[in-house]
Structure formats: C-alpha cells, structure tokens
Design a protein around this motif. Structure first.
Motif, PDB file in Angstrom:
ATOM      1  N   ALA A 111      52.029  75.643 122.633  1.00 49.20           N
ATOM      2  CA  ALA A 111      53.112  76.630 122.710  1.00 49.20           C
ATOM      3  C   ALA A 111      53.408  76.837 124.184  1.00 49.20           C
ATOM      4  CB  ALA A 111      52.687  77.946 122.064  1.00 49.20           C
ATOM      5  N   ASP A 112      54.644  77.202 124.493  1.00 48.07           N
ATOM      6  CA  ASP A 112      55.014  77.480 125.878  1.00 48.07           C
ATOM      7  C   ASP A 112      54.650  78.906 126.252  1.00 48.07           C
ATOM      8  OD1 ASP A 112      56.103  74.950 126.312  1.00 48.07           O
ATOM      9  OD2 ASP A 112      58.050  75.550 125.514  1.00 48.07           O
ATOM     10  N   VAL A 113      54.289  79.094 127.515  1.00 53.68           N
ATOM     11  CA  VAL A 113      53.908  80.417 128.007  1.00 53.68           C
ATOM     12  C   VAL A 113      54.557  80.679 129.362  1.00 53.68           C
ATOM     13  CG1 VAL A 113      51.688  80.511 126.790  1.00 53.68           C
ATOM     14  CG2 VAL A 113      51.815  79.465 129.072  1.00 53.68           C
ATOM     15  N   LEU A 114      54.511  81.931 129.764  1.00 55.93           N
ATOM     16  CA  LEU A 114      54.998  82.358 131.072  1.00 55.93           C
ATOM     17  C   LEU A 114      53.824  82.684 131.977  1.00 55.93           C
ATOM     18  CD1 LEU A 114      57.819  84.708 129.791  1.00 55.93           C
ATOM     19  CD2 LEU A 114      58.225  82.700 131.244  1.00 55.93           C
ATOM     20  N   VAL A 115      53.921  82.254 133.217  1.00 57.95           N
ATOM     21  CA  VAL A 115      52.907  82.572 134.224  1.00 57.95           C
ATOM     22  C   VAL A 115      53.553  83.445 135.291  1.00 57.95           C
ATOM     23  CG1 VAL A 115      51.153  81.631 135.786  1.00 57.95           C
ATOM     24  CG2 VAL A 115      51.956  80.273 133.843  1.00 57.95           C
ATOM     25  N   VAL A 116      52.833  84.469 135.742  1.00 58.70           N
ATOM     26  CA  VAL A 116      53.305  85.345 136.817  1.00 58.70           C
ATOM     27  C   VAL A 116      52.192  85.509 137.842  1.00 58.70           C
ATOM     28  CG1 VAL A 116      54.881  86.594 135.296  1.00 58.70           C
ATOM     29  CG2 VAL A 116      52.546  87.444 135.613  1.00 58.70           C
ATOM     30  N   ARG A 117      52.534  86.054 138.983  1.00 61.44           N
ATOM     31  CA  ARG A 117      51.498  86.356 139.966  1.00 61.44           C
ATOM     32  C   ARG A 117      50.561  87.420 139.413  1.00 61.44           C
ATOM     33  NH1 ARG A 117      56.112  85.777 142.477  1.00 61.44           N
ATOM     34  NH2 ARG A 117      56.606  87.995 142.433  1.00 61.44           N
ATOM     35  N   ALA A 118      49.313  87.359 139.782  1.00 62.21           N
ATOM     36  CA  ALA A 118      48.318  88.302 139.267  1.00 62.21           C
ATOM     37  C   ALA A 118      48.671  89.739 139.616  1.00 62.21           C
ATOM     38  CB  ALA A 118      46.935  87.939 139.810  1.00 62.21           C
ATOM     39  N   VAL A 119      49.338  89.957 140.749  1.00 62.89           N
ATOM     40  CA  VAL A 119      49.680  91.318 141.193  1.00 62.89           C
ATOM     41  C   VAL A 119      50.983  91.824 140.590  1.00 62.89           C
ATOM     42  CG1 VAL A 119      48.394  91.073 143.352  1.00 62.89           C
ATOM     43  CG2 VAL A 119      50.820  90.407 143.256  1.00 62.89           C
ATOM     44  N   ASP A 120      51.691  90.955 139.855  1.00 64.33           N
ATOM     45  CA  ASP A 120      52.968  91.349 139.263  1.00 64.33           C
ATOM     46  C   ASP A 120      52.708  92.082 137.944  1.00 64.33           C
ATOM     47  OD1 ASP A 120      55.508  91.562 138.147  1.00 64.33           O
ATOM     48  OD2 ASP A 120      56.132  89.550 138.773  1.00 64.33           O
ATOM     49  N   PRO A 121      53.136  93.336 137.818  1.00 57.17           N
ATOM     50  CA  PRO A 121      52.854  94.112 136.603  1.00 57.17           C
ATOM     51  C   PRO A 121      53.781  93.801 135.437  1.00 57.17           C
ATOM     52  CG  PRO A 121      54.110  95.461 138.134  1.00 57.17           C
ATOM     53  CD  PRO A 121      53.838  94.161 138.836  1.00 57.17           C
ATOM     54  N   VAL A 122      54.710  92.868 135.612  1.00 56.50           N
ATOM     55  CA  VAL A 122      55.721  92.595 134.594  1.00 56.50           C
ATOM     56  C   VAL A 122      55.086  92.182 133.262  1.00 56.50           C
ATOM     57  CG1 VAL A 122      55.983  90.147 135.179  1.00 56.50           C
ATOM     58  CG2 VAL A 122      57.901  91.399 134.170  1.00 56.50           C
ATOM     59  N   ASN A 123      55.712  92.610 132.178  1.00 58.61           N
ATOM     60  CA  ASN A 123      55.288  92.206 130.840  1.00 58.61           C
ATOM     61  C   ASN A 123      56.530  91.837 130.047  1.00 58.61           C
ATOM     62  OD1 ASN A 123      53.549  91.712 128.689  1.00 58.61           O
ATOM     63  ND2 ASN A 123      53.851  93.763 127.857  1.00 58.61           N
ATOM     64  N   ILE A 124      56.566  90.647 129.504  1.00 64.65           N
ATOM     65  CA  ILE A 124      57.752  90.127 128.823  1.00 64.65           C
ATOM     66  C   ILE A 124      57.439  89.861 127.351  1.00 64.65           C
ATOM     67  CG2 ILE A 124      59.317  88.145 128.668  1.00 64.65           C
ATOM     68  CD1 ILE A 124      59.940  89.968 130.982  1.00 64.65           C
ATOM     69  N   ASN A 125      58.353  90.263 126.468  1.00 62.10           N
ATOM     70  CA  ASN A 125      58.184  89.991 125.042  1.00 62.10           C
ATOM     71  C   ASN A 125      59.200  88.986 124.508  1.00 62.10           C
ATOM     72  OD1 ASN A 125      55.988  91.871 124.435  1.00 62.10           O
ATOM     73  ND2 ASN A 125      57.482  93.458 124.944  1.00 62.10           N
ATOM     74  N   SER A 126      60.263  88.726 125.280  1.00 69.96           N
ATOM     75  CA  SER A 126      61.276  87.764 124.843  1.00 69.96           C
ATOM     76  C   SER A 126      61.948  87.151 126.060  1.00 69.96           C
ATOM     77  CB  SER A 126      62.321  88.451 123.965  1.00 69.96           C
ATOM     78  OG  SER A 126      63.186  89.264 124.745  1.00 69.96           O
ATOM     79  N   LEU A 127      62.528  85.977 125.858  1.00 69.18           N
ATOM     80  CA  LEU A 127      63.245  85.317 126.944  1.00 69.18           C
ATOM     81  C   LEU A 127      64.527  86.063 127.310  1.00 69.18           C
ATOM     82  CD1 LEU A 127      62.805  81.562 125.929  1.00 69.18           C
ATOM     83  CD2 LEU A 127      61.573  82.819 127.704  1.00 69.18           C
ATOM     84  N   ASP A 128      65.073  86.807 126.366  1.00 66.60           N
ATOM     85  CA  ASP A 128      66.274  87.605 126.650  1.00 66.60           C
ATOM     86  C   ASP A 128      66.011  88.638 127.745  1.00 66.60           C
ATOM     87  OD1 ASP A 128      68.013  86.339 124.894  1.00 66.60           O
ATOM     88  OD2 ASP A 128      67.409  87.595 123.198  1.00 66.60           O
ATOM     89  N   GLU A 129      64.785  89.128 127.818  1.00 67.29           N
ATOM     90  CA  GLU A 129      64.433  90.097 128.867  1.00 67.29           C
ATOM     91  C   GLU A 129      64.516  89.447 130.244  1.00 67.29           C
ATOM     92  OE1 GLU A 129      60.869  92.484 128.068  1.00 67.29           O
ATOM     93  OE2 GLU A 129      60.995  91.787 125.993  1.00 67.29           O
ATOM     94  N   ILE A 130      64.150  88.163 130.323  1.00 62.55           N
ATOM     95  CA  ILE A 130      64.250  87.440 131.600  1.00 62.55           C
ATOM     96  C   ILE A 130      65.716  87.216 131.958  1.00 62.55           C
ATOM     97  CG2 ILE A 130      63.678  85.303 132.818  1.00 62.55           C
ATOM     98  CD1 ILE A 130      61.203  85.071 131.120  1.00 62.55           C
ATOM     99  N   LYS A 131      66.530  86.889 130.970  1.00 57.94           N
ATOM    100  CA  LYS A 131      67.962  86.708 131.208  1.00 57.94           C
ATOM    101  C   LYS A 131      68.571  87.961 131.817  1.00 57.94           C
ATOM    102  CE  LYS A 131      72.324  85.902 128.758  1.00 57.94           C
ATOM    103  NZ  LYS A 131      72.955  85.645 127.444  1.00 57.94           N
ATOM    104  N   ALA A 132      68.163  89.128 131.310  1.00 59.99           N
ATOM    105  CA  ALA A 132      68.707  90.397 131.797  1.00 59.99           C
ATOM    106  C   ALA A 132      68.333  90.664 133.248  1.00 59.99           C
ATOM    107  CB  ALA A 132      68.217  91.538 130.910  1.00 59.99           C
ATOM    108  N   MET A 133      67.290  90.016 133.768  1.00 62.72           N
ATOM    109  CA  MET A 133      66.865  90.204 135.155  1.00 62.72           C
ATOM    110  C   MET A 133      67.773  89.470 136.142  1.00 62.72           C
ATOM    111  SD  MET A 133      62.737  89.763 134.926  1.00 62.72           S
ATOM    112  CE  MET A 133      61.699  90.860 133.969  1.00 62.72           C
ATOM    113  N   GLY A 134      68.566  88.522 135.649  1.00 64.74           N
ATOM    114  CA  GLY A 134      69.419  87.741 136.548  1.00 64.74           C
ATOM    115  C   GLY A 134      68.589  86.916 137.513  1.00 64.74           C
TER     116      GLY A 134
END
Length: 249
Positions: A111-134
């Motif tokens: 399955a595909d996953v998202l990786v972020v920096r360890a210090v980044d508090p972001v939490n994503i539940n859908s790809l649409d949320e990333i789209k909204a970030m521009g």
C-alpha cells in the motif's frame, strides 16, 4: 547400433531443450526492496530473488540484465518497444495494461504511504487534504512512478524530479517538500538504507492497496509468458514468494 541410437536420442533431447530455452532481457531499478544496489556493485532484492527462483523451477527460462540499473522512464520505454522483454515490479493500472502484458500473482502486495519529517505535527486522513494545502503540501515523488499521474490528476502539487526514493527522503529532511509518497515496503527499506529513522515518520493512513507485478513486452511469446506464470504460481503456493518478501521487509 544400440549405442548409436542412444547417442541420437540424447542429442535430440538436448536439441529440444536448447530450442525451448529462453533468455529474457530485463533491467533493474534503483528502488528497494525490488532492487538493492550493494556496496560491491551487485544488485539483490525481491525481484532478483524471484527471477532466480523461477529459473530454478524452470531452467529453460533465464534472465539477463537484472544487474543493470536503469532510469525508470527508460525501463518503461524499452519494455513498450520490446528492447526489454520483462520487468519485475510494476504497478498495474489501466494506462500500463494497454502497453504491457501482466500476469498474476503479484510478486508482493503493498500500500502507498506518506512520509513527513519527524518534527512535522501534520496528520493526514485523505489525499484531498493535501490538495487543499496547495503548494504548502508539495509531495516529493520518484520520476516515472505510476502514482505521479494519479496525484497530478487530483490537483496536488508534485515534485517528481527526484531520481530515487532515497534522494526524495533527503530532500524531505531539508524541507524541500512536505511529503514523500510511495509504497510502504519501498519507503521502509529506503528509510533504513538512508539511516533516517530518527528524522522522518510514516503516517498511519494507507492508499492504493495492491500489488507489484511481472510485466512483459507485448512482443514476448504467449508460451513464454505462460511458463513464467506457472512458475510464479508454484512459488506462491509453496509460500516461497512470502518468504522472499519477508527477507527484505
């Protein structure tokens, strides 16, 4: 006379074996765990082990090129034109199914996953949320992977200039993107290989659950495809496919 007939029979058997033997042109991609380039220059990984296992089951099938790493775009183009016969580890989608011949079972499931920096508090539940970030939600992806078109079609900001997953993880660490998006098994292997366990984290949400498949040029004979399919099915039934995957993940 009897000895002569025996020699003739053995010769015919050997000739028949040689005529049925098939060496398939393939290539490697710098993408763990499918292909792993070692310090001594050799290439190992799930795909290499599966090819070796297929040859063991059916010695008339061999592979040439699994030690040669190529850019992924070149692999795609060469497979489509018939300059390569087969590749081990393709995503299956509609666009690619029109270009290549796929067989079941997959060599491993992911399955595909998202990786972020360890210090980044972001939490994503859908790809649409990333789209909204521009542009603040820029996703770093490896050039040529199938998921690039998926995210671009959704309107997500993508940087697919990275040649390898490892290089994208390094770009992530220095804040040249917000996310890295690729398969979980490949991400886990790359994080370990780059020794970035303390600098990045994998978000728990999963996308595009599916497999990585063996794909053939349409110029490969159906009889050869069937032989490899038969060998692959035996590896799945015996549990060896799972054992090979477990070796690298």
């Amino acid at each position: 006379m009897k000895n002569f007939l025996t020699i003739v029979f053995v010769g015919l058997v050997l000739l028949s074996t040689n005529l049925s033997a098939q060496e398939l042109k393939t290539a490697a991609q710098e993408s763990a765990p499918k292909f792993i380039k070692n310090a001594n220059g050799s290439v190992t990984g799930v795909s290499v082990d599966v090819m070796r296992a297929i040859t063991r089951i059916d010695p008339t099938i061999t592979f040439n090129g699994d030690q040669t790493i190529m850019p992924f775009k070149r692999i795609e183009n060469m497979l489509e034109t018939g300059k390569l016969d087969v590749f081990f580890g393709f995503v299956k989608n509609k666009e690619r199914q029109e270009k290549y011949v796929y067989i079941d079972p997959p060599i491993y499931k992911v399955a595909d996953v998202l990786v972020v920096r360890a210090v980044d508090p972001v939490n994503i539940n859908s790809l649409d949320e990333i789209k909204a970030m521009g542009t603040d939600g820029m996703v770093l992806m490896t050039a040529g992977v199938a998921q690039v078109n998926q995210l671009i079609a959704m309107g997500i900001t993508v940087d697919d200039g990275g040649k390898t997953l490892g290089s994208n993880l390094k770009k992530l660490v220095i804040n040249r993107g917000r996310f890295v998006f690729q398969s979980e098994i490949e991400v886990a292997a790359a994080i370990k290989e780059e020794k970035l366990e303390s600098k990045v984290r994998i978000l728990p949400v999963k996308f595009n659950q599916g497999g990585r498949y063996v794909a053939f040029s349409k110029k490969v004979a159906a009889t050869v495809v069937d032989k490899i399919k038969s060998a692959l099915e035996k590896l799945e039934k015996s549990g060896e496919l799972k054992a090979i995957e477990a070796k690298y993940y």
